[in-house]
Design a protein around this motif. Structure first.
Motif, PDB file in Angstrom:
ATOM      1  N   LEU A  11       0.862  -1.163   0.000  1.00  0.00           N
ATOM      2  CA  LEU A  11       0.000   0.000   0.000  1.00  0.00           C
ATOM      3  C   LEU A  11       0.906   1.223   0.000  1.00  0.00           C
ATOM      4  CD1 LEU A  11      -2.886   1.170   0.267  1.00  0.00           C
ATOM      5  CD2 LEU A  11      -2.533   1.120   2.744  1.00  0.00           C
ATOM      6  N   SER A  12       0.757   2.079  -1.018  1.00  0.00           N
ATOM      7  CA  SER A  12       1.649   3.237  -1.171  1.00  0.00           C
ATOM      8  C   SER A  12       0.864   4.531  -1.237  1.00  0.00           C
ATOM      9  CB  SER A  12       2.464   3.106  -2.462  1.00  0.00           C
ATOM     10  OG  SER A  12       3.253   1.958  -2.427  1.00  0.00           O
ATOM     11  N   LYS A  16       1.353  12.883  -6.533  1.00  0.00           N
ATOM     12  CA  LYS A  16       1.008  13.071  -7.944  1.00  0.00           C
ATOM     13  C   LYS A  16       1.890  14.119  -8.620  1.00  0.00           C
ATOM     14  CE  LYS A  16      -3.180  14.111  -7.289  1.00  0.00           C
ATOM     15  NZ  LYS A  16      -4.537  14.549  -7.488  1.00  0.00           N
ATOM     16  N   ARG A  17       2.203  15.175  -7.920  1.00  0.00           N
ATOM     17  CA  ARG A  17       3.005  16.240  -8.534  1.00  0.00           C
ATOM     18  C   ARG A  17       4.436  15.815  -8.818  1.00  0.00           C
ATOM     19  NH1 ARG A  17       0.558  20.479  -5.029  1.00  0.00           N
ATOM     20  NH2 ARG A  17      -1.065  21.345  -6.335  1.00  0.00           N
ATOM     21  N   LYS A  18       5.027  15.150  -7.852  1.00  0.00           N
ATOM     22  CA  LYS A  18       6.439  14.792  -7.997  1.00  0.00           C
ATOM     23  C   LYS A  18       6.637  13.446  -8.679  1.00  0.00           C
ATOM     24  CE  LYS A  18       7.953  17.784  -4.402  1.00  0.00           C
ATOM     25  NZ  LYS A  18       9.154  18.259  -3.861  1.00  0.00           N
ATOM     26  N   GLY A  19       5.584  12.618  -8.720  1.00  0.00           N
ATOM     27  CA  GLY A  19       5.650  11.369  -9.457  1.00  0.00           C
ATOM     28  C   GLY A  19       6.382  10.240  -8.763  1.00  0.00           C
ATOM     29  N   TYR A  20       6.198  10.094  -7.453  1.00  0.00           N
ATOM     30  CA  TYR A  20       6.801   8.969  -6.753  1.00  0.00           C
ATOM     31  C   TYR A  20       5.802   8.377  -5.760  1.00  0.00           C
ATOM     32  CZ  TYR A  20       7.670  12.123  -2.810  1.00  0.00           C
ATOM     33  OH  TYR A  20       7.517  13.012  -1.780  1.00  0.00           O
ATOM     34  N   ALA A  21       6.063   7.134  -5.337  1.00  0.00           N
ATOM     35  CA  ALA A  21       5.210   6.443  -4.373  1.00  0.00           C
ATOM     36  C   ALA A  21       5.988   6.163  -3.098  1.00  0.00           C
ATOM     37  CB  ALA A  21       4.702   5.138  -4.977  1.00  0.00           C
ATOM     38  N   LEU A  22       5.354   6.383  -1.970  1.00  0.00           N
ATOM     39  CA  LEU A  22       5.942   6.136  -0.662  1.00  0.00           C
ATOM     40  C   LEU A  22       5.231   4.939  -0.034  1.00  0.00           C
ATOM     41  CD1 LEU A  22       7.778   7.187   1.672  1.00  0.00           C
ATOM     42  CD2 LEU A  22       5.806   8.505   2.441  1.00  0.00           C
ATOM     43  N   PRO A  23       5.909   3.796   0.135  1.00  0.00           N
ATOM     44  CA  PRO A  23       5.256   2.622   0.729  1.00  0.00           C
ATOM     45  C   PRO A  23       4.827   2.905   2.166  1.00  0.00           C
ATOM     46  CG  PRO A  23       7.386   2.058  -0.221  1.00  0.00           C
ATOM     47  CD  PRO A  23       7.294   3.547  -0.230  1.00  0.00           C
ATOM     48  N   LEU A  24       3.580   2.542   2.501  1.00  0.00           N
ATOM     49  CA  LEU A  24       3.062   2.737   3.850  1.00  0.00           C
ATOM     50  C   LEU A  24       2.971   1.436   4.636  1.00  0.00           C
ATOM     51  CD1 LEU A  24       0.062   5.130   3.081  1.00  0.00           C
ATOM     52  CD2 LEU A  24       2.341   5.761   3.880  1.00  0.00           C
ATOM     53  N   HIS A  25       2.619   0.359   3.939  1.00  0.00           N
ATOM     54  CA  HIS A  25       2.377  -0.914   4.615  1.00  0.00           C
ATOM     55  C   HIS A  25       2.461  -2.020   3.571  1.00  0.00           C
ATOM     56  CE1 HIS A  25       1.043  -3.597   7.638  1.00  0.00           C
ATOM     57  NE2 HIS A  25      -0.263  -3.402   7.589  1.00  0.00           N
ATOM     58  N   TYR A  26       2.794  -3.240   4.004  1.00  0.00           N
ATOM     59  CA  TYR A  26       2.855  -4.351   3.054  1.00  0.00           C
ATOM     60  C   TYR A  26       2.556  -5.673   3.749  1.00  0.00           C
ATOM     61  CZ  TYR A  26       7.320  -5.818   5.006  1.00  0.00           C
ATOM     62  OH  TYR A  26       8.298  -6.262   5.860  1.00  0.00           O
ATOM     63  N   PHE A  27       2.202  -6.662   2.960  1.00  0.00           N
ATOM     64  CA  PHE A  27       2.055  -8.039   3.408  1.00  0.00           C
ATOM     65  C   PHE A  27       2.728  -8.949   2.404  1.00  0.00           C
ATOM     66  CE2 PHE A  27      -1.884  -6.723   5.711  1.00  0.00           C
ATOM     67  CZ  PHE A  27      -1.504  -7.168   6.956  1.00  0.00           C
ATOM     68  N   ILE A  28       3.429  -9.949   2.895  1.00  0.00           N
ATOM     69  CA  ILE A  28       3.913 -11.027   2.046  1.00  0.00           C
ATOM     70  C   ILE A  28       2.865 -12.118   2.158  1.00  0.00           C
ATOM     71  CG2 ILE A  28       5.705 -12.760   1.671  1.00  0.00           C
ATOM     72  CD1 ILE A  28       7.692 -10.730   2.915  1.00  0.00           C
ATOM     73  N   ILE A  45      -8.201  -4.957   1.985  1.00  0.00           N
ATOM     74  CA  ILE A  45      -9.000  -4.424   3.089  1.00  0.00           C
ATOM     75  C   ILE A  45      -8.200  -4.463   4.393  1.00  0.00           C
ATOM     76  CG2 ILE A  45     -11.105  -4.778   4.454  1.00  0.00           C
ATOM     77  CD1 ILE A  45     -11.495  -3.530   1.598  1.00  0.00           C
ATOM     78  N   LYS A  46      -7.453  -5.534   4.616  1.00  0.00           N
ATOM     79  CA  LYS A  46      -6.627  -5.637   5.833  1.00  0.00           C
ATOM     80  C   LYS A  46      -5.562  -4.540   5.870  1.00  0.00           C
ATOM     81  CE  LYS A  46      -4.061  -8.986   8.629  1.00  0.00           C
ATOM     82  NZ  LYS A  46      -4.029  -8.075   9.728  1.00  0.00           N
ATOM     83  N   LEU A  47      -4.896  -4.288   4.738  1.00  0.00           N
ATOM     84  CA  LEU A  47      -3.895  -3.216   4.674  1.00  0.00           C
ATOM     85  C   LEU A  47      -4.524  -1.868   5.028  1.00  0.00           C
ATOM     86  CD1 LEU A  47      -1.987  -4.098   1.375  1.00  0.00           C
ATOM     87  CD2 LEU A  47      -0.976  -3.988   3.636  1.00  0.00           C
ATOM     88  N   LEU A  48      -5.680  -1.592   4.441  1.00  0.00           N
ATOM     89  CA  LEU A  48      -6.352  -0.313   4.690  1.00  0.00           C
ATOM     90  C   LEU A  48      -6.798  -0.192   6.146  1.00  0.00           C
ATOM     91  CD1 LEU A  48      -8.402  -0.001   1.396  1.00  0.00           C
ATOM     92  CD2 LEU A  48      -6.488   1.438   2.102  1.00  0.00           C
ATOM     93  N   LYS A  49      -7.410  -1.241   6.682  1.00  0.00           N
ATOM     94  CA  LYS A  49      -7.854  -1.192   8.088  1.00  0.00           C
ATOM     95  C   LYS A  49      -6.676  -0.968   9.028  1.00  0.00           C
ATOM     96  CE  LYS A  49     -12.116  -3.880   7.900  1.00  0.00           C
ATOM     97  NZ  LYS A  49     -12.774  -5.155   8.261  1.00  0.00           N
ATOM     98  N   ASP A  50      -5.552  -1.611   8.750  1.00  0.00           N
ATOM     99  CA  ASP A  50      -4.367  -1.445   9.600  1.00  0.00           C
ATOM    100  C   ASP A  50      -3.896   0.004   9.645  1.00  0.00           C
ATOM    101  OD1 ASP A  50      -4.338  -4.120  10.237  1.00  0.00           O
ATOM    102  OD2 ASP A  50      -2.543  -4.607   9.078  1.00  0.00           O
ATOM    103  N   ILE A  51      -3.824   0.665   8.484  1.00  0.00           N
ATOM    104  CA  ILE A  51      -3.330   2.050   8.518  1.00  0.00           C
ATOM    105  C   ILE A  51      -4.375   3.016   9.066  1.00  0.00           C
ATOM    106  CG2 ILE A  51      -1.626   1.675   6.685  1.00  0.00           C
ATOM    107  CD1 ILE A  51      -3.453   3.474   4.915  1.00  0.00           C
ATOM    108  N   PHE A  52      -5.670   2.728   8.862  1.00  0.00           N
ATOM    109  CA  PHE A  52      -6.710   3.584   9.443  1.00  0.00           C
ATOM    110  C   PHE A  52      -6.711   3.452  10.963  1.00  0.00           C
ATOM    111  CE2 PHE A  52      -9.272   3.040   5.268  1.00  0.00           C
ATOM    112  CZ  PHE A  52      -8.492   4.002   4.655  1.00  0.00           C
TER     113      PHE A  52
END
Length: 186
Positions: A11-12, A16-28, A45-52
């Motif tokens: 989940l990144s 938009k302006r600078k054109g890069y993605a910053l990873p926020l969370h991940y699952f293997i 959904i799990k990734l989103l719930k975790d960061i919320f």
């Protein structure tokens, strides 16, 4: 150990302006007997719930056609997350909820609708300006989904008979140009 064919969900946050993605969370993805245990939609959904749960603000989520699922759309609706999904061409749609209105293909739904031009802003890492694209906007019901969606069909030329992509959102106030921009940044 060496892993082959391992799925990693990331989940990144996209600038938009600078054109890069910053990873926020991940699952293997966990595998048992070479089969992935959880579906990609469940992991999303799990990734989103975790960061919320950590206090991250709810921002629009952009997903590719692999995530085009009625159940995922409903889960995102339940979380009150605005989404932009690059939808599949084989979806059946209609302009109202009435069962008397026949289901159509995307191509026939967007036939004879007015197009307007849109040009994405160049990021600071791009050397050339983006090409102008042409968009049709519409409100639709997708087969299997109760709630209305806003949809855009994107064309390379004003005179093209076939679109090259379709994006849908549950945010009915989102402009077609912004929806296209989100879809391209996914």
């Amino acid at each position: 150990n060496v892993y082959t064919g391992q799925k990693i969900f990331v989940l990144s946050l996209v600038n938009k302006r600078k054109g890069y993605a910053l990873p926020l969370h991940y699952f293997i993805c966990e595998k048992i007997d070479s089969k992935v245990v959880q579906s990609g939609h469940e992991l999303t959904i799990k990734l989103l719930k975790d960061i919320f749960d950590e206090g991250f603000p709810i921002l629009p989520v952009a997903l590719d056609a692999w995530f085009d699922s009625i159940s995922l759309m409903q889960n995102l609706d339940d979380l009150k997350v605005p989404f932009c999904i690059h939808t599949k061409d084989n979806r059946k749609v209609r302009h109202c909820r009435s069962s008397k209105v026949p289901w159509k293909t995307w191509k026939s739904h967007f036939k004879n609708k007015t197009r307007y031009s849109v040009k994405l802003l160049k990021t600071e890492h791009q050397k050339r300006s983006r090409k102008t694209k042409y968009i049709h906007e519409s409100f639709v019901y997708i087969k299997g989904r109760i709630s209305i969606l806003k949809a855009i069909a994107v064309y390379n030329k004003l005179t093209d008979s076939s679109h090259f992509s379709i994006y849908v959102t549950n945010d009915l106030k989102m402009s077609g140009a912004f929806l296209y921009e989100l879809g391209r940044k996914r």
